[in-house]
Scaffold this active site. Structure first.
Site, mmCIF file in Angstrom:
data_model
loop_
_atom_site.group_PDB
_atom_site.id
_atom_site.type_symbol
_atom_site.label_atom_id
_atom_site.label_comp_id
_atom_site.label_asym_id
_atom_site.label_seq_id
_atom_site.Cartn_x
_atom_site.Cartn_y
_atom_site.Cartn_z
ATOM 1 N N HIS A 36 12.121 0.316 -17.992
ATOM 2 C CA HIS A 36 11.988 1.031 -16.720
ATOM 3 C C HIS A 36 12.315 2.512 -16.935
ATOM 4 O O HIS A 36 13.062 2.871 -17.841
ATOM 5 C CB HIS A 36 12.950 0.473 -15.682
ATOM 6 C CG HIS A 36 12.639 -0.906 -15.218
ATOM 7 N ND1 HIS A 36 11.587 -1.194 -14.378
ATOM 8 C CD2 HIS A 36 13.250 -2.103 -15.463
ATOM 9 C CE1 HIS A 36 11.563 -2.491 -14.124
ATOM 10 N NE2 HIS A 36 12.562 -3.066 -14.778
ATOM 11 N N CYS B 162 8.114 -4.587 -17.380
ATOM 12 C CA CYS B 162 9.070 -5.658 -17.109
ATOM 13 C C CYS B 162 8.344 -6.923 -16.628
ATOM 14 O O CYS B 162 7.633 -7.553 -17.400
ATOM 15 C CB CYS B 162 10.142 -5.177 -16.136
ATOM 16 S SG CYS B 162 11.652 -6.176 -16.184
#
Length: 506
Positions: A440, A332
């Site tokens: 994630h 991310c």
């Protein structure tokens, strides 16, 4: 009538979240439909529900302990700090606005009606609600607009159990001081105390317990020992604990850069649970020396953390480590930092900034946040240490406000399935030494994690482990161990009695 009990603490990080998960597990084992609830959670660790709503990780793992699917109603307000003074306000799983502390304090009374409606909606579907407070109920400067501690207990009309951490010292002063600072009607809600994180002979506490019970009139329901259970931590302060210092000798060492605005460090719990992996969170350049893999994690303020990397010397050390042949991975915000260019007119307002240049990518921030669970498949051909992961299915979730475009020299790392369409995600270099993704929870996919770790083992000339570690089974065992310990050290029958005798109609 639905019964409820609320855990509040004498301070942050006293163990409320874990004990709440333990109660959820106990009630689940006893055949009760149980749900967790925290009206307002301030955390950088969040997850995504099946319908694309963002909520705190603590309530997600508490729901898992209760054997139910996480529901955003379990955490209607999520605050995600973006700096020392500001936070992103997430209401019912979607970004509402950014506010400073003063503005949010003024805004809180407008949330009470919505929070109560959400709580009542949840309570209608379950036998027991386990509520969790935040910080301490004795924050007297915040009392008048409280919506998460005694203010929430009043809305739910439920009894409170106070949790105190003896490991940090001064436990009896913390108990007495907290109760002394409460108003009488608030103090009357506190029906018991749990002393948490005790190491040693509990007999040494008996005289102190008798005195604190006499002084406060509140019974101590039990003394929980320091438990060696592997459960998620909610707060960044937990990264200071021994659990994350990575001193145990293991075959593979993975260094995770502890960014100032690190988010979703729960991404690495499954990785840390691998029997042959040592995880270390690092903040100093010299700590990179023995790493077999370096990971840049998620960040709530990408450009601020990128600036910190440069100012602290971590960026130069990371680039030097990469030149020495150590792979670097970004997730991310970490993925964005690994690229050539970041264009940010949204999060920081700093405009166009150079990244670390390990991936030939350009990231542009956007106003809309992407929040979704996804299934994905790793690319069919992956280089070097990633080769064994090629073609494997993985599952995770996205939480980001940017789009990253690959330039020449980068290959797609995986393909996501979103709304019936295939969408490319991530980037990997031809030599495999730089790899990034927005996904994630990637390491919760057992086969992928074992393939990656075995790839790192091969680089060191170590034989692969043929057995795949099942993280879901591991978590279930940890919940059961926690519940067993709580039944042994806490008067659970008394908690049942407290709920039955002191729950008032909402």
């Amino acid at each position: 009538m639905t019964q409820a009990v609320m855990l509040q603490g004498t301070a942050s990080d006293v163990g409320k979240s874990v004990l709440a998960a333990g109660l959820c597990r106990i009630f689940y084992q006893d055949g009760l439909r149980t749900a967790p609830f925290k009206s307002q959670n301030m955390a950088l660790n969040s997850g995504i529900t099946s319908d694309g709503k963002e909520m705190g990780r603590a309530q997600i793992f508490q729901a898992e302990a209760a054997g139910i699917t996480p529901d955003v109603r379990m955490n209607p307000v999520l605050l995600k700090p973006t700096s020392d003074r500001q936070a992103q306000v997430v209401l019912m799983g979607k970004v509402a606005t950014n506010m400073d502390a003063v503005s949010y304090h003024d805004y809180k009374p407008r949330l009470r009606e919505q929070i109560l409606a959400v709580y009542n909606s949840l309570a209608q579907e379950y036998d027991v609600i386990v509520l969790e407070g935040a910080g301490s109920p004795a924050e007297i400067n915040l009392r008048d607009r409280d919506i998460v501690n005694m203010g929430m207990a009043e809305m739910a009309q439920c009894p409170v159990i106070l949790v105190a951490d003896i490991d940090r010292g001064g436990v009896f002063a913390a108990i007495y001081g907290t109760l002394a600072l409460l108003h009488k009607q608030e103090r009357d809600r506190v029906k018991g105390v749990i002393i948490n994180k005790f190491r040693g002979d509990v007999a040494l506490l008996y005289s102190g317990i008798e005195q604190i019970e006499s002084l406060t009139g509140v019974p101590v329901l039990g003394v929980m020992p320091w438990l060696d259970v592997d459960l998620e931590d909610e707060d960044g302060v937990a990264l200071q604990n021994d659990k994350y210092r990575g001193n145990a000798p293991r075959d593979i060492t993975i260094a995770i850069v502890q960014l100032p605005h690190i988010s979703n460090f729960t991404d690495f719990n499954a990785l840390a649970a691998q029997p042959d992996v040592r995880i270390r969170y690092i903040r100093r350049p010299e700590a990179l020396t023995d790493a077999d893999l370096v990971i840049l994690p998620g960040s709530k303020n990408t450009l601020s953390d990128l600036a910190w990397l440069r100012e602290s010397g971590m960026a130069d050390a990371l680039l030097q480590t990469h030149r020495q042949g150590v792979p670097v991975m970004g997730i991310c915000g970490g993925y964005q930092m690994l690229g050539d260019t970041i264009v940010d007119e949204v999060e920081s307002g700093l405009g166009t900034q150079p990244g670390l240049g390990l991936l030939n990518t350009i990231t542009r921030f956007a106003q809309d946040k992407i929040t979704t669970q996804v299934n994905a498949t790793m690319s069919g051909e992956l280089p070097s240490w990633l080769a064994a992961a090629a073609g494997l299915p993985v599952r995770g979730y996205e939480i980001h406000m940017g789009e990253t475009v690959l330039q020449e020299g980068c290959c797609t790392a995986m393909t996501l399935q979103k709304n019936g369409c295939s969408v490319a995600d991530g980037a990997v270099t031809a030599d495999g030494l730089a790899f990034g993704t927005y996904l994630h929870g990637l390491f919760d996919s057992d086969a992928f994690t074992r393939a990656v770790v075995n790839g790192l083992r091969a680089r060191k000339g170590l034989a692969p482990w043929e057995t795949t570690f099942c993280y879901a089974e591991h978590k279930a065992r940890q919940f059961d161990l926690l519940a067993e310990a709580m039944r042994q050290h806490i008067d659970i029958d008394k908690i049942y009695t407290i709920m039955q005798q002191h729950q008032e109609p909402v």
